[in-house]
Design a protein around this motif. Structure first.
Motif, short mmCIF file in Angstrom:
data_model
loop_
_atom_site.label_atom_id
_atom_site.label_comp_id
_atom_site.label_asym_id
_atom_site.label_seq_id
_atom_site.Cartn_x
_atom_site.Cartn_y
_atom_site.Cartn_z
N SER A 62 0.80 -1.22 0.00
CA SER A 62 0.00 0.00 0.00
C SER A 62 0.84 1.27 0.00
O SER A 62 0.31 2.35 -0.30
CB SER A 62 -0.93 0.00 1.22
N LYS A 86 -2.59 9.64 1.77
CA LYS A 86 -4.01 9.39 1.52
C LYS A 86 -4.75 9.31 2.87
O LYS A 86 -4.14 8.96 3.89
CB LYS A 86 -4.18 8.07 0.77
N GLU A 88 -6.49 7.06 4.01
CA GLU A 88 -6.34 5.72 4.59
C GLU A 88 -4.98 5.48 5.24
O GLU A 88 -4.77 4.44 5.87
CB GLU A 88 -6.61 4.64 3.53
N ASP A 89 -4.07 6.43 5.11
CA ASP A 89 -2.79 6.36 5.82
C ASP A 89 -2.93 6.85 7.27
O ASP A 89 -1.98 6.73 8.05
CB ASP A 89 -1.73 7.21 5.12
#
Length: 117
Positions: A62, A86, A88-89
């Motif tokens: 990822s 992002k 989602e990080d």
């Protein structure tokens, strides 16, 4: 026992960058592996990147192409440059070290990274 202290976390917009640093209390020259894990709320801790004492690196799929881990034995630090972040990080990022391949990992206290959309 080497202790680890992370710094550099914070709030950044999606697409932005952060650089996390992990400072060790002693020499890291002989430490087999060091690196970073992340833990998002309600989830398991997972590998982000690791670097061995011979310089070999491993990255989670990822983050490949976005994150770069580095190790400075003279400064006793391990850093990770995180680009194109992002949402989602978003997680708490923990520095770790493993003295030998079979050693239990030791952890820093963690630093929060929040990426807004």
């Amino acid at each position: 026992q080497v202790e680890l202290v992370e710094s550099g976390g914070g709030l950044v917009q999606a697409g932005g960058s952060l650089r996390l640093s992990c400072a060790a209390s002693g020499s890291i020259r002989s430490i087999f592996a060091m690196g970073w894990y992340l833990q998002a709320p309600g989830k398991q801790r997972e590998l982000v990147a690791t670097i061995n004492k011979d310089g070999r690196t491993t990255y989670a799929d990822s983050v490949k192409g976005r994150f770069t881990i580095s190790r400075d034995n003279a400064k006793n630090t391990v850093e990770i440059q995180m680009n194109n972040l992002k949402p989602e990080d978003t997680a708490v990022y923990y520095c770790y070290h493993r003295m030998m391949p079979w050693s239990t990992a030791s952890w820093g206290q963690g630093t929060q990274v929040t990426v807004s959309s």
